[in-house]
Design a protein around this motif. Structure first.
Motif, mmCIF file in Angstrom:
data_model
loop_
_atom_site.group_PDB
_atom_site.id
_atom_site.type_symbol
_atom_site.label_atom_id
_atom_site.label_comp_id
_atom_site.label_asym_id
_atom_site.label_seq_id
_atom_site.Cartn_x
_atom_site.Cartn_y
_atom_site.Cartn_z
ATOM 1 N N ARG A 58 0.791 -1.194 -0.059
ATOM 2 C CA ARG A 58 -0.161 -0.061 0.008
ATOM 3 C C ARG A 58 0.805 1.342 -0.013
ATOM 4 N NH1 ARG A 58 -4.141 0.102 4.722
ATOM 5 N NH2 ARG A 58 -4.614 1.911 3.375
ATOM 6 N N ASP A 77 -5.186 1.983 -2.717
ATOM 7 C CA ASP A 77 -3.897 2.990 -2.601
ATOM 8 C C ASP A 77 -3.045 2.861 -3.869
ATOM 9 O OD1 ASP A 77 -4.528 1.784 0.570
ATOM 10 O OD2 ASP A 77 -4.725 3.584 0.202
ATOM 11 N N VAL A 85 0.655 5.243 0.409
ATOM 12 C CA VAL A 85 -0.420 5.967 1.082
ATOM 13 C C VAL A 85 -0.285 7.492 1.213
ATOM 14 C CG1 VAL A 85 -1.556 4.016 2.389
ATOM 15 C CG2 VAL A 85 0.266 5.663 3.347
#
Length: 368
Positions: free
Chosen positions: A21, A89, A23
């Motif tokens: 991910r 994401d 972010v």
């Protein structure tokens, strides 16, 4: 050190980096998500810039496999960027950066989750364990199933963090067991408790990335650790995840990522039978020219791998990670991904174990 590793690898380094991910608000996500899955967009961009500065050439997984097999000669060391799980994401934050910098990448998709509101078992369990800890559930429950308490007790007694407990637990238990534990915890905590974070891409987003030249590989249907499953499940999870992507996106799927990084000869044979050309692990070891394309090594990275002594981003430390300085010096300890395939008898025993309630703690010699 780079020259030594290049020589040891057969003339060219083939670095495959893995992310989950990317972010926008790392600090905020850190409060509610598994830390080891997270990297901020700023640090992610820093990794790419550092790899370019270290004179890596960014390449596709197919190009890397061709170089390893001797079908192509690389003028520089290669760096392959990979993402597991298809988190949204990646579409929101990583995709624009990669597109702007002209860097190829591959995303490995667990296809049953794409285009749904579902969350992965590991994200659901992390959320539920954190809820149990926040509500101060007793670590000495004698009414919950044994496996549920095996996961909860180290966290509730302060012996492990939720993420560490999950790391140790998930690789040892089948998808069926994890789903059963999720149901038990949700009933105990008062209903379905899906985490808000951890949403997954939809097929339109996948197609948009594919139209810009990004690759996609299979990662099972349900994010399943295949070494814990019987042969018919292994066959279905591999073949149907490949076919699902090919139905939705105009590509041929030839690359696979092992969930949890675990693989076996039985799994590799199924991949070969269905036309795959590669399988990536999470073993932090060098890839070698003429090496096995079905046991490709990857360096799994997250935010803290680039934090210097003052707690800010360190390009020097990032360079050390990408150049595998710690591996050359013997300071890292890679976890092997090759595992014996769980026998049918062991799978049947696990199916019985999950239903058994925890024995009274006093009978086990424990003090509540």
């Amino acid at each position: 050190m780079a020259a030594y590793r290049r020589s040891q690898s057969g003339g060219r380094r083939i670095l495959i980096v893995s992310y989950h991910r990317v972010v926008g608000d790392f600090t905020g996500e850190l409060q509610r998500s598994i830390p080891g899955l997270l990297i901020s967009e700023e640090t992610f961009r820093g990794h790419l810039e550092e790899a370019a500065a270290a004179d890596y050439e960014f390449a596709s997984i197919g190009d890397a496999v061709d170089v390893m097999a001797g079908r192509r000669v690389a003028k520089k060391d290669l760096c392959v960027v990979t993402f597991d799980d298809g988190y949204r994401d990646v579409y929101r934050y990583a995709y624009p950066i990669l597109k702007q910098m002209g860097i190829p990448a591959i995303v490995y998709l667990p296809t049953d989750f794409i285009g749904t509101n579902r969350r992965f078992n590991h994200d659901r369990l992390f959320h539920l364990v954190c809820q149990a800890k926040a509500r101060r559930l007793s670590p000495y429950f004698n009414t919950l199933p044994r496996l549920t308490m095996e996961l909860l007790r180290p966290v509730l007694t302060g012996q492990k963090t939720p993420s560490a407990a999950l790391d140790d637990f998930i690789g040892e238990h089948s998808a069926r067991e994890l789903v059963e534990i999720i149901g038990t915890l949700e009933r105990e905590l008062g209903g379905e408790l899906l985490p808000e974070q951890g949403d997954i891409m939809d097929w339109d987003e996948v197609r948009r990335m594919a139209s810009d030249g990004f690759d996609f590989g299979a990662h099972t249907l349900g994010h399943t650790v295949l070494t814990l499953e019987p042969p018919n499940v292994v066959e279905r999870e591999i073949l149907e995840s490949k076919l699902a992507i090919e139905r939705e996106v105009p590509i041929t799927v030839r690359d696979f990522a092992y969930c949890n990084g675990w693989y076996s000869d039985e799994i590799i044979n199924v991949l070969k039978a269905h036309g795959f050309r590669s399988g990536v692990t999470t073993e932090d070891l060098p890839n070698r020219i003429s090496g096995d394309p079905f046991t490709l090594k990857r360096k799994v990275l997250w935010e803290n791998f680039s934090l210097g002594m003052l707690g800010d981003y360190s390009s020097a430390l990032t360079g050390c990670q990408l150049d595998d300085c710690f591996g050359v010096l013997g300071m890292s300890h890679p976890v092997p991904g090759r595992r014996p395939h769980l026998s049918s008898a062991a799978m049947a025993a696990n199916a019985v174990r999950i239903e058994q309630p925890l024995i009274q703690p006093i009978l086990q010699g424990e003090s509540p």
